[in-house]
Structures are given as C-alpha cells and as structure tokens.
Write a protein that holds these residues in place. Structure first.
Motif, mmCIF file in Angstrom:
data_model
loop_
_atom_site.group_PDB
_atom_site.id
_atom_site.type_symbol
_atom_site.label_atom_id
_atom_site.label_comp_id
_atom_site.label_asym_id
_atom_site.label_seq_id
_atom_site.Cartn_x
_atom_site.Cartn_y
_atom_site.Cartn_z
ATOM 1 N N VAL A 106 36.977 9.961 -0.058
ATOM 2 C CA VAL A 106 35.901 10.639 -0.775
ATOM 3 C C VAL A 106 34.560 10.337 -0.115
ATOM 4 N N VAL A 107 33.688 11.351 -0.101
ATOM 5 C CA VAL A 107 32.312 11.208 0.360
ATOM 6 C C VAL A 107 31.398 11.595 -0.797
ATOM 7 N N ASP A 108 30.458 10.724 -1.104
ATOM 8 C CA ASP A 108 29.526 10.952 -2.206
ATOM 9 C C ASP A 108 28.101 10.892 -1.665
ATOM 10 N N GLY A 109 27.465 12.055 -1.568
ATOM 11 C CA GLY A 109 26.043 12.094 -1.246
ATOM 12 C C GLY A 109 25.262 12.184 -2.546
ATOM 13 N N TYR A 110 24.272 11.327 -2.720
ATOM 14 C CA TYR A 110 23.639 11.259 -4.043
ATOM 15 C C TYR A 110 22.124 11.077 -3.963
ATOM 16 N N LEU A 111 21.496 11.481 -5.070
ATOM 17 C CA LEU A 111 20.067 11.295 -5.284
ATOM 18 C C LEU A 111 19.890 10.690 -6.664
ATOM 19 N N ARG A 112 19.168 9.573 -6.742
ATOM 20 C CA ARG A 112 18.917 8.920 -8.024
ATOM 21 C C ARG A 112 17.411 8.824 -8.262
ATOM 22 N N LEU A 113 17.007 9.207 -9.483
ATOM 23 C CA LEU A 113 15.611 9.134 -9.868
ATOM 24 C C LEU A 113 15.461 8.250 -11.100
ATOM 25 N N LYS A 114 14.423 7.449 -11.115
ATOM 26 C CA LYS A 114 14.140 6.599 -12.282
ATOM 27 C C LYS A 114 12.653 6.683 -12.582
ATOM 28 N N TYR A 115 12.349 6.928 -13.882
ATOM 29 C CA TYR A 115 10.960 7.018 -14.310
ATOM 30 C C TYR A 115 10.756 6.164 -15.552
ATOM 31 N N PHE A 124 16.498 8.318 -16.448
ATOM 32 C CA PHE A 124 17.256 8.320 -15.201
ATOM 33 C C PHE A 124 17.881 9.698 -14.987
ATOM 34 N N ALA A 125 17.898 10.150 -13.736
ATOM 35 C CA ALA A 125 18.554 11.408 -13.386
ATOM 36 C C ALA A 125 19.248 11.226 -12.039
ATOM 37 N N ASP A 126 20.563 11.469 -12.008
ATOM 38 C CA ASP A 126 21.354 11.324 -10.781
ATOM 39 C C ASP A 126 22.019 12.646 -10.435
ATOM 40 N N PHE A 127 22.111 12.917 -9.134
ATOM 41 C CA PHE A 127 22.856 14.076 -8.646
ATOM 42 C C PHE A 127 23.853 13.612 -7.589
ATOM 43 N N HIS A 128 25.116 14.040 -7.713
ATOM 44 C CA HIS A 128 26.167 13.666 -6.764
ATOM 45 C C HIS A 128 26.782 14.926 -6.152
ATOM 46 N N TYR A 129 27.069 14.843 -4.869
ATOM 47 C CA TYR A 129 27.745 15.923 -4.147
ATOM 48 C C TYR A 129 29.020 15.324 -3.558
ATOM 49 N N PHE A 130 30.184 15.723 -4.106
ATOM 50 C CA PHE A 130 31.456 15.108 -3.745
ATOM 51 C C PHE A 130 32.263 15.974 -2.782
ATOM 52 N N MET A 131 32.842 15.318 -1.767
ATOM 53 C CA MET A 131 33.752 15.970 -0.833
ATOM 54 C C MET A 131 34.927 15.029 -0.552
ATOM 55 N N ILE A 132 36.070 15.593 -0.147
ATOM 56 C CA ILE A 132 37.108 14.732 0.395
ATOM 57 C C ILE A 132 36.685 14.370 1.811
ATOM 58 N N GLN A 133 37.045 13.163 2.257
ATOM 59 C CA GLN A 133 36.562 12.697 3.549
ATOM 60 C C GLN A 133 37.368 13.273 4.707
ATOM 61 N N ASN A 134 38.681 13.429 4.513
ATOM 62 C CA ASN A 134 39.534 13.867 5.608
ATOM 63 C C ASN A 134 40.265 15.163 5.253
ATOM 64 N N THR A 135 41.174 15.557 6.107
ATOM 65 C CA THR A 135 41.872 16.830 5.956
ATOM 66 C C THR A 135 42.974 16.738 4.904
ATOM 67 N N TYR A 136 43.031 17.757 4.031
ATOM 68 C CA TYR A 136 44.123 17.854 3.060
ATOM 69 C C TYR A 136 44.740 19.252 3.186
ATOM 70 N N MET A 137 46.068 19.278 3.199
ATOM 71 C CA MET A 137 46.789 20.539 3.413
ATOM 72 C C MET A 137 47.454 21.009 2.120
ATOM 73 N N LYS A 138 47.373 22.313 1.879
ATOM 74 C CA LYS A 138 48.089 22.938 0.767
ATOM 75 C C LYS A 138 48.670 24.251 1.273
ATOM 76 N N ASP A 139 49.978 24.421 1.076
ATOM 77 C CA ASP A 139 50.686 25.607 1.584
ATOM 78 C C ASP A 139 50.452 25.771 3.085
ATOM 79 N N ASN A 140 50.485 24.606 3.788
ATOM 80 C CA ASN A 140 50.320 24.551 5.252
ATOM 81 C C ASN A 140 48.954 25.042 5.722
#
Length: 209
Positions: A106-115, A124-140
């Motif tokens: 998993v790869v998590d790119g994030y932005l966190r704000l605190k006021y 507090f306000a957080d934003f996360h952008y999630f991706m799988i890190q490597n290759t995953y196959m489905k139906d070849n």
C-alpha cells in the motif's frame, strides 16, 4: 524467523520539520518462504502560524508483483503490530496491509492540517490518497493501482484539565477496483461519525519531600 531493522531521522529548519523512517524485513515465513520487503515514510511539517500546522507525507509499504511468476520471495512488508488507525486513515481499511491488499502493498500519500481555534479547541483535517504499491492481476489483466481517497475531520475540545471531548467524521471515496480488496459495492456511501469522552481524573496526589 522474521527480522525487521531500520531507523529514522528528524531535521528542523526554522518552522519546517523534515522526518524520514525506513525499515527492511528479511528472514523466512512459517512455510519457509524467503522474505525481502521494505517500508519507508517521508514527511514535512510546516508551522505556518502559531495556531496552524500543515503536514504532507508519503507512507510506502512494499508488496508482491503478481506479474512476476518467477519470483518466489515474499515482498509484502508486514507491520506485524500495525497502528493503521494512526497512519492509514481513521476508517481502518489498512490495519493489516498484507491481508487488506492481498499482498500487493500500500502507498498512502497524505495531507494533515491542524488548527488551534482557541486554547481549548483544536480542529484537524486529513486527506489520504491510497494505492496498491505493486502489480495485482485479475482475470490475467493488471488492475489500476488507485484504491480510494479518504477525508478525516475531527474537533477536540479540552473541556477541563481532566476531560476531553472529541468528535470525528470520516468519508471514503473508493474506486471500482477497491471491491477486489474490500468487497461490498464501491458506489455506496462509506463513512462514520463518532463522539468520544476521555476522562483522566487524578484520584490521589502525594506530596514530594
């Protein structure tokens, strides 16, 4: 035996704090498979004003390449005693990254704000952008790596020196391919709201001599 080694570094430049962490895993699984995995985190925090802080970062956990059928090693980094609620969003979709991503990492790119709105109220306000890190196959076929985005909002009020009230709301914006890993229907609303009261009373305080 599984071995994990690594470390971290923090560096301050005025109001800017740069942080980095890195770990490597080796050894063998309980089935005898060799382990070759890694994790790293880089983060920058800027104290924009005395009451407002912003943090941007990247958390990267390696995974298996499903297209590399010749590779017999385990490349999925396992935190073992994960604190996913702290590091990969409040909705807890990645409390067990190896299981939750079927070993793709998993790869998590994030932005966190605190006021600090007042001396007793913080927002507090957080934003996360999630991706799988490597290759995953489905139906070849290799699937798109983007999984979901998450928004976490929270207000913390220190009502007294012994009591803290916390209110939070989280909302997930999943992709179609997220169904492969999480199940369900990605088109349905996925969110939660909570209110929490934390009490830390002092029942006894002795006098120092």
């Amino acid at each position: 035996m599984r071995y994990t080694a690594g470390g971290g570094l923090d560096a301050g430049f005025g109001k800017l704090l740069l942080s980095g962490r890195g770990f490597y895993q080796a050894g063998k699984t309980n089935t005898g498979q060799d382990i070759d995995a890694y994790q790293f985190m880089i983060e920058a925090t800027d104290t924009i004003t005395k009451d407002f802080m912003a943090t941007v970062g990247l958390d990267w956990l390696s995974g298996n390449d499903a297209s590399d059928t010749a590779n017999e090693k385990l490349n999925a980094f396992d935190p073992l005693y994960s604190s996913g609620h702290r590091y990969q969003g409040s909705l807890d979709y990645f409390t067990s990254p190896v299981k939750n991503t079927k070993g793709a990492g998993v790869v998590d790119g994030y932005l966190r704000l605190k006021y600090n709105a007042t001396k007793t109220i913080s927002v507090f306000a957080d934003f996360h952008y999630f991706m799988i890190q490597n290759t995953y196959m489905k139906d070849n076929k290799e699937i798109d790596k983007y999984l979901a985005s998450e928004v976490d909002l929270m207000v913390r009020w220190k009502a007294t020196k012994d009591a803290v009230v916390e209110c939070g709301y989280s909302h997930l914006l999943p992709s179609e391919q997220s169904e492969i890993f999480f199940g369900g229907d990605y088109k349905t609303m996925q969110n939660w709201f909570y209110v929490m009261l934390t009490l830390k009373p002092t029942f006894y305080k002795g006098e120092s001599k």
